[in-house]
Motif scaffolding. Sequence first.
Motif, mmCIF file in Angstrom:
data_model
loop_
_atom_site.group_PDB
_atom_site.id
_atom_site.type_symbol
_atom_site.label_atom_id
_atom_site.label_comp_id
_atom_site.label_asym_id
_atom_site.label_seq_id
_atom_site.Cartn_x
_atom_site.Cartn_y
_atom_site.Cartn_z
ATOM 1 N N ARG A 191 0.841 -1.201 0.000
ATOM 2 C CA ARG A 191 0.000 0.000 0.000
ATOM 3 C C ARG A 191 0.882 1.260 0.000
ATOM 4 N NH1 ARG A 191 -5.415 -0.973 1.234
ATOM 5 N NH2 ARG A 191 -5.765 1.104 2.069
ATOM 6 N N VAL A 192 1.971 1.214 0.742
ATOM 7 C CA VAL A 192 2.903 2.346 0.746
ATOM 8 C C VAL A 192 3.530 2.510 -0.639
ATOM 9 C CG1 VAL A 192 5.008 3.312 1.753
ATOM 10 C CG2 VAL A 192 3.387 2.094 3.210
ATOM 11 N N ALA A 193 3.877 1.376 -1.268
ATOM 12 C CA ALA A 193 4.446 1.434 -2.621
ATOM 13 C C ALA A 193 3.447 2.042 -3.598
ATOM 14 C CB ALA A 193 4.844 0.031 -3.073
ATOM 15 N N VAL A 247 -5.226 -5.004 -2.558
ATOM 16 C CA VAL A 247 -4.321 -4.179 -3.362
ATOM 17 C C VAL A 247 -4.942 -3.885 -4.723
ATOM 18 C CG1 VAL A 247 -2.153 -4.260 -4.665
ATOM 19 C CG2 VAL A 247 -2.167 -4.797 -2.226
ATOM 20 N N ILE A 248 -5.540 -4.905 -5.340
ATOM 21 C CA ILE A 248 -6.194 -4.701 -6.640
ATOM 22 C C ILE A 248 -7.361 -3.732 -6.489
ATOM 23 C CG2 ILE A 248 -7.430 -5.796 -8.533
ATOM 24 C CD1 ILE A 248 -4.419 -6.460 -8.363
ATOM 25 N N GLY A 249 -8.110 -3.872 -5.396
ATOM 26 C CA GLY A 249 -9.221 -2.956 -5.138
ATOM 27 C C GLY A 249 -8.756 -1.517 -4.993
ATOM 28 N N ALA A 265 2.264 -10.584 -5.927
ATOM 29 C CA ALA A 265 3.027 -11.839 -5.982
ATOM 30 C C ALA A 265 3.392 -12.372 -4.605
ATOM 31 C CB ALA A 265 4.289 -11.643 -6.822
ATOM 32 N N HIS A 266 3.647 -11.496 -3.642
ATOM 33 C CA HIS A 266 4.090 -11.933 -2.323
ATOM 34 C C HIS A 266 3.014 -11.726 -1.254
ATOM 35 C CE1 HIS A 266 8.087 -12.560 -3.939
ATOM 36 N NE2 HIS A 266 8.028 -11.355 -4.478
ATOM 37 N N LEU A 267 1.755 -11.673 -1.715
ATOM 38 C CA LEU A 267 0.640 -11.468 -0.790
ATOM 39 C C LEU A 267 -0.328 -12.633 -0.855
ATOM 40 C CD1 LEU A 267 -0.155 -7.722 -1.638
ATOM 41 C CD2 LEU A 267 1.367 -8.583 0.158
ATOM 42 N N ASP A 268 -1.052 -12.856 0.245
ATOM 43 C CA ASP A 268 -2.102 -13.873 0.218
ATOM 44 C C ASP A 268 -3.297 -13.323 -0.562
ATOM 45 O OD1 ASP A 268 -3.510 -12.144 1.950
ATOM 46 O OD2 ASP A 268 -2.842 -13.225 3.728
ATOM 47 N N LEU A 269 -4.292 -14.174 -0.800
ATOM 48 C CA LEU A 269 -5.425 -13.785 -1.643
ATOM 49 C C LEU A 269 -6.162 -12.574 -1.080
ATOM 50 C CD1 LEU A 269 -7.225 -14.340 -4.089
ATOM 51 C CD2 LEU A 269 -8.555 -15.915 -2.669
#
Length: 306
Positions: free
Chosen positions: A231-233, A262-264, A252-256
């Motif tokens: 989120r900071v990125a 992040v997509i939202g 890639a390094h996050l759970d579903l």
Amino acid sequence: MQDQLIPPVKLTQTIQATKFESPSLDPFRNSEQKDKLFWYIKKCYLQQMSDEDIIKQFTGIGWPIEFINDCLKKLSVFRENIVIGINGITKIFETESGSQTILDDVSLDVHKGEFLAITGRSGAGKSTLLNLIGLLDETTKGSIFVNGNNIFGFSEKQKVQYRLKMVSYIFQFFNLIDNYNVIENIAFPLKLQGYSKKKAIEKSKEIIEFLNMEQKAHQYPRKLSGGEQQRVAIGRAMAKDSLIILADEPTAHLDLKNGLAVIGLLREINLKFAKTVILVTHEKDFTKDADSVVLLSDGKIKDVEI
């Protein structure tokens, strides 16, 4: 690009085979079914069929000319707002074992304010295409126009300005500065753009409020979860206020759960701030909110879902 399009005969057969939910109703009067018919015309339109060919195609199967012209009028904004034009891009890497073609004659238009997802298996050429748009690499053949300018014709100074002001990158590795807190990480690209320290901090705090991360504002990356770091990125990408956001496997390094969050957030930024977002992912779950989805396979576009 012809091999990337739906053949007119096949598209016509698909349209003719469409089963309407209320066959007793006139499909050109029923709003829900009208939307379904509009989708077919949009599919042809965004695949570069001319207005004349679209009219011929659909009047030939009995659609009223008034309805077709109305659809074309609504769709005209798309052709007028192409922000990225990818034309015949080929990328070949030279290795010890020989040449390897990563992208093979790829052509694609991206519209202003569009949320585009590029998907495909590992090695399909997704990240390579994103790197070319971001001017992190050079093409072997072809051109990419952004806002009407061929980016591969830029001078070194113009390339620097393009990377600094036109595009923002979000990587799968968060790439935060370890000894900067959240406020400072988001303020960093603003300082590169010439903001004073005071103005950069003020804008950084506004972005942190939008991200709902006020409680984490003074935390350092090592104290944040993976989802929070991403989120900071994203906030750092927002700080540049660029026209285009390029997101290379940001989940890639996050759970579903965190991945969908992040997509939202990217979708919210896309809609609220009219940013053009290009997302690279191999997870189909993360493409559902996209305006269009491009499937890459062996360096070629195999399908476009709109």
